[in-house]
Write an enzyme that holds these catalytic residues in place. Structure first.
Site, short mmCIF file in Angstrom:
data_model
loop_
_atom_site.label_atom_id
_atom_site.label_comp_id
_atom_site.label_asym_id
_atom_site.label_seq_id
_atom_site.Cartn_x
_atom_site.Cartn_y
_atom_site.Cartn_z
N TYR A 1 -6.30 -5.20 2.37
CA TYR A 1 -5.84 -6.21 3.32
C TYR A 1 -4.59 -5.75 4.07
O TYR A 1 -3.54 -5.52 3.48
CB TYR A 1 -5.54 -7.52 2.60
CG TYR A 1 -6.75 -8.17 1.97
CD1 TYR A 1 -7.63 -8.96 2.72
CD2 TYR A 1 -7.02 -8.01 0.61
CE1 TYR A 1 -8.74 -9.55 2.14
CE2 TYR A 1 -8.13 -8.60 0.02
CZ TYR A 1 -8.98 -9.37 0.79
OH TYR A 1 -10.08 -9.96 0.21
N SER B 1 -7.11 -3.26 -4.54
CA SER B 1 -6.73 -4.50 -3.87
C SER B 1 -6.29 -5.59 -4.82
O SER B 1 -6.71 -5.65 -5.98
CB SER B 1 -7.93 -5.01 -3.06
OG SER B 1 -7.64 -6.21 -2.40
N ASN B 2 -5.47 -6.50 -4.27
CA ASN B 2 -5.15 -7.75 -4.95
C ASN B 2 -6.37 -8.68 -4.99
O ASN B 2 -6.41 -9.62 -5.78
CB ASN B 2 -4.02 -8.48 -4.22
CG ASN B 2 -2.64 -8.03 -4.69
OD1 ASN B 2 -2.48 -7.49 -5.76
ND2 ASN B 2 -1.64 -8.28 -3.85
N ASP C 1 -5.08 0.59 -0.13
CA ASP C 1 -4.92 -0.87 -0.03
C ASP C 1 -5.93 -1.37 1.01
O ASP C 1 -6.27 -0.65 1.96
CB ASP C 1 -3.49 -1.20 0.39
CG ASP C 1 -3.31 -2.67 0.66
OD1 ASP C 1 -3.48 -3.45 -0.30
OD2 ASP C 1 -3.02 -3.03 1.81
N ARG D 1 -1.21 -15.64 6.16
CA ARG D 1 -1.09 -14.35 5.47
C ARG D 1 0.21 -14.27 4.67
O ARG D 1 0.22 -13.82 3.52
CB ARG D 1 -1.15 -13.22 6.51
CG ARG D 1 -0.80 -11.83 6.00
CD ARG D 1 -1.75 -11.34 4.94
NE ARG D 1 -1.51 -9.93 4.64
CZ ARG D 1 -1.98 -9.31 3.57
NH1 ARG D 1 -2.73 -9.96 2.68
NH2 ARG D 1 -1.72 -8.03 3.37
#
Length: 225
Positions: free
Chosen positions: A10, A116-117, A8, A39
């Protein structure tokens, strides 16, 4: 048999609160709160869009979360300043242990994904700025599936990036929702507990292993092989 580590980005490799120094010049003593709300809303918007099947990419979620935070905390930032803050999201710093951990993973022969998103282009820019993009064999974005973690679809799609069929995949993440999502989808997952007071969600679904730093997680994964 190949083993892949899906990292991942972030919050795990990249410090999402790396904007605080700039925010202090803009919003003063509320900088830390501003960063936290930004966030939290960024993630909330991705979750909601995933559930609603109303996909917009992660950059859109980030932008809308920034707008929300400004309204909530009553800061009238100009369009130019907001654009600057969005640009900073492609220049966030890596945590201090990341370069060592990724180099260790390479030494053990693990195949390494950035998972990642975020949009692939945004993640690549982030990794270039952090000086670690050369540490990855591939950058995988959920944008390919038009949804977000923790949808099981995005974890199952990782197998299609394996260099050879039948290998094992580990998720490495500091986000409990991500770890739970991966394990629920049949993967192994290491939780990086970056703060001593961080709480893992009490769902009865536990990480395969827990470590306080990235190098410790890589060593533990290697020993488990």
């Amino acid at each position: 048999m190949a083993t892949a580590l899906a990292f991942d980005i972030y919050g795990t490799l990249i410090d999402t609160h790396g904007v605080v120094a700039r925010l202090q010049l803009l919003v003063g003593e509320q900088a830390a709160q501003f960063s936290r709300v930004w966030r939290e809303k960024q993630l909330e918007y991705s979750f909601r869009r995933g559930l609603m099947q109303c996909y917009e990419n992660f950059d859109v979620c980030t932008q809308q979360a920034l707008e929300y935070t400004c309204q909530l905390l009553k800061f009238s930032l100009s369009a130019e300043v907001k654009s600057e803050l969005m640009a900073l999201y492609r220049k966030l710093p890596a945590f201090d242990d990341v370069a060592t951990g990724l180099e260790m993973a390479k030494g053990f022969g693990f195949y390494r994904y950035a998972f990642s998103n975020g949009l692939k282009s945004s993640v690549e820019a982030l990794l270039v700025n952090a000086g670690i993009i050369h540490q990855f064999d591939a950058v995988v974005s959920v944008d390919q599936q038009q949804t977000f973690k923790p949808n099981p679809l995005v974890y199952k799609a990782l197998a299609g990036n394996m260099p050879q069929p039948g290998g094992s995949i580990w998720l490495v993440s500091s986000n409990p929702f991500d770890v739970i999502g991966a394990i629920s989808a049949g993967l192994k997952a290491a939780w990086i507990q970056r703060q001593a007071d961080a709480v893992f969600d009490p769902w009865g679904i536990e990480p395969t292993l827990v470590a306080s730093t990235l190098p410790n997680a890589i060593q533990a994964i290697n020993k488990s092989q």
